[in-house]
Design a protein around this motif. Sequence first.
Motif, short mmCIF file in Angstrom:
data_model
loop_
_atom_site.label_atom_id
_atom_site.label_comp_id
_atom_site.label_asym_id
_atom_site.label_seq_id
_atom_site.Cartn_x
_atom_site.Cartn_y
_atom_site.Cartn_z
N VAL A 1 0.85 -1.20 0.00
CA VAL A 1 0.00 0.00 0.00
C VAL A 1 0.89 1.24 0.00
CG1 VAL A 1 -1.70 1.33 1.30
CG2 VAL A 1 -1.88 -1.17 1.21
N CYS A 2 0.99 1.88 -1.16
CA CYS A 2 1.80 3.10 -1.28
C CYS A 2 1.35 3.84 -2.52
CB CYS A 2 3.29 2.75 -1.37
SG CYS A 2 4.34 4.15 -0.89
N LEU A 3 1.83 5.07 -2.66
CA LEU A 3 1.40 5.86 -3.82
C LEU A 3 2.47 6.00 -4.89
CD1 LEU A 3 -0.62 8.77 -2.13
CD2 LEU A 3 -1.46 6.57 -3.00
N CYS A 4 3.72 5.65 -4.58
CA CYS A 4 4.82 6.02 -5.48
C CYS A 4 4.73 5.42 -6.88
CB CYS A 4 6.17 5.71 -4.85
SG CYS A 4 6.33 4.05 -4.20
N GLN A 5 4.12 4.24 -7.00
CA GLN A 5 3.98 3.67 -8.35
C GLN A 5 2.89 4.40 -9.14
OE1 GLN A 5 5.03 1.16 -5.79
NE2 GLN A 5 4.35 -0.71 -6.80
N TYR A 6 2.07 5.16 -8.44
CA TYR A 6 0.85 5.72 -9.04
C TYR A 6 0.92 7.22 -9.26
CZ TYR A 6 -0.59 1.10 -7.64
OH TYR A 6 -0.65 -0.25 -7.50
N THR A 7 1.94 7.86 -8.68
CA THR A 7 2.06 9.31 -8.81
C THR A 7 3.05 9.67 -9.90
OG1 THR A 7 3.73 9.28 -7.05
CG2 THR A 7 1.48 9.86 -6.41
N THR A 8 2.75 10.76 -10.63
CA THR A 8 3.65 11.20 -11.69
C THR A 8 5.01 11.63 -11.14
OG1 THR A 8 2.24 13.14 -11.54
CG2 THR A 8 2.11 11.88 -13.57
N HIS A 9 5.02 12.16 -9.91
CA HIS A 9 6.28 12.63 -9.34
C HIS A 9 7.07 11.52 -8.66
CE1 HIS A 9 3.79 12.58 -5.74
NE2 HIS A 9 2.95 13.41 -6.35
N THR B 1 2.94 18.82 -1.87
CA THR B 1 2.51 20.22 -1.82
C THR B 1 3.76 21.09 -1.93
OG1 THR B 1 2.77 20.46 0.56
CG2 THR B 1 0.64 19.60 -0.23
N LYS B 2 3.56 22.39 -1.86
CA LYS B 2 4.72 23.29 -1.95
C LYS B 2 5.69 23.07 -0.80
CE LYS B 2 3.08 27.00 -4.87
NZ LYS B 2 1.79 26.39 -5.28
N GLN B 3 5.18 22.51 0.28
CA GLN B 3 6.04 22.27 1.45
C GLN B 3 6.75 20.92 1.40
OE1 GLN B 3 2.82 23.81 2.04
NE2 GLN B 3 4.09 25.65 1.94
N GLY B 4 6.33 20.07 0.50
CA GLY B 4 6.94 18.73 0.46
C GLY B 4 5.85 17.67 0.46
N VAL B 5 6.20 16.48 0.94
CA VAL B 5 5.23 15.39 0.97
C VAL B 5 4.36 15.56 2.22
CG1 VAL B 5 4.91 12.91 1.11
CG2 VAL B 5 6.71 13.84 -0.33
N ASP B 6 3.06 15.78 1.99
CA ASP B 6 2.13 16.11 3.07
C ASP B 6 1.66 14.84 3.77
OD1 ASP B 6 -0.27 16.68 4.54
OD2 ASP B 6 -0.44 18.57 3.44
N PRO C 1 14.50 20.96 -4.02
CA PRO C 1 15.62 20.11 -4.45
C PRO C 1 15.84 18.89 -3.54
CG PRO C 1 16.41 22.20 -3.55
CD PRO C 1 14.93 22.32 -3.70
N TYR C 2 15.46 19.03 -2.26
CA TYR C 2 15.73 17.90 -1.36
C TYR C 2 14.77 16.73 -1.61
CZ TYR C 2 11.80 20.02 1.04
OH TYR C 2 10.57 20.55 1.33
N LEU C 3 13.81 16.95 -2.50
CA LEU C 3 12.87 15.87 -2.79
C LEU C 3 13.31 14.96 -3.94
CD1 LEU C 3 9.29 17.28 -2.18
CD2 LEU C 3 10.58 15.61 -0.86
N SER C 4 14.58 14.98 -4.27
CA SER C 4 15.03 14.06 -5.31
C SER C 4 15.27 12.66 -4.74
CB SER C 4 16.29 14.59 -5.97
OG SER C 4 17.28 14.77 -4.98
N ASP C 5 15.07 12.50 -3.45
CA ASP C 5 15.15 11.17 -2.85
C ASP C 5 14.02 11.03 -1.83
OD1 ASP C 5 15.93 12.45 -0.42
OD2 ASP C 5 18.02 12.45 -1.11
N ARG C 6 14.02 9.95 -1.06
CA ARG C 6 12.95 9.73 -0.09
C ARG C 6 13.42 9.96 1.35
NH1 ARG C 6 9.57 7.65 -3.75
NH2 ARG C 6 9.94 5.68 -4.82
#
Length: 331
Positions: free
Chosen positions: A118-126, A133-138, A218-223
């Motif tokens: 159960v996760c979203l990463c396979q389903y999200t374009t990003h 959001t503008k702040q990061g992963v909500d 930029p810090y969102l290029s990884d998890r």
Amino acid sequence: MSFPSARLRRLRKSEKIRELVNGVALSKHDFVYPVFVKEGIARKSEIHGMPGQHHHALHELGKLAEECEAAGVPGVLILGIPKRKNVLGSEAYNENGIVQRAVKQVKEKSELVVFTDVCLCQYTTHGHCGVLTKQGVDNDRTLRLLAKTAVSHARAGADFVAPSGMMDGQVKAIRDALDSSGFGDVGIMSYSAKFASSFYGPFREAVESAPKRVRGLPYLSDRNTYQMDFRSLEQAMREISLDIEEGADVVMVKPALPYLDVIREARRRFDVPLAAYQVSGEYVMIKLASQRGVIDEKRAFMETLTSIKRAGANFIITYAALDVAKWLDET
Ligand code: PBG
Ligand code: ZN
């Protein structure tokens, strides 16, 4: 010259003696096999970076399930690759999505224990595991979507849903949603101590889920803002203990081999079933080295999987499950 008084080699004199005195033995009941099911393909095809593993077509899952049962592997972990992605990853909670349909297939054709990722990463374009959001992963907006996804998997017939996104509070959000939807008997296996690891590389290529660079963040290029820092053992223990409080039935450490100390410590501290995930990178290291002829594939899998069990895992999620089951029959 003095001779040794303790002679442990007496305990190693023959295979029968070694079998008798040694503590841990693998059994085929120790394994869960991860299954990649890809929407919109006509037949299975080998995954480029994971020799021996396949993208499966939906209609072939019945056959694969029968194969698992015949091999004696008790469970599968279903991983979906949708045709369409969008910012909110809505295919993850589509009642008629790829995982939901896959679960129905497997349940119709077999009595395997079905776990769903159960996760979203396979389903999200990003490619992130949550709502961006503008702040990061909500975190909290993601919880609602994870809960919806989990309930849709339960409705399809999953025995255990397995949240892998490392959002705070995801186990409780899912437990509450399952209970209020009448799925009190569906369990949760939480990816509790999931480390931000380089060993997920082949998986992300296989399911096209690598996080994309986000402009302005930029810090969102990884998890690294949600998966665990691999330097911390104490945080891993906190994650596990929170998940147990929130209602996890099974907790997991992932990856496995670089984190045997975490498995060990979790076993020592907690009384719940403990799973370990031998991830894609761990699998591929052994596969490729054996293809090069520098290590023996069978012995390497038996050794690493035994070490994971010896560290304290009750069962192991591994891409080698079907092979190991066969090898165990041969011995
Ligand atoms: C989805 C998920 C991942 C894995 C299992 N579920 C990838 C990730 O976190 O990027 C990795 C499994 C593997 O490498 O075998 N969150
Ligand atoms: Zn994810």
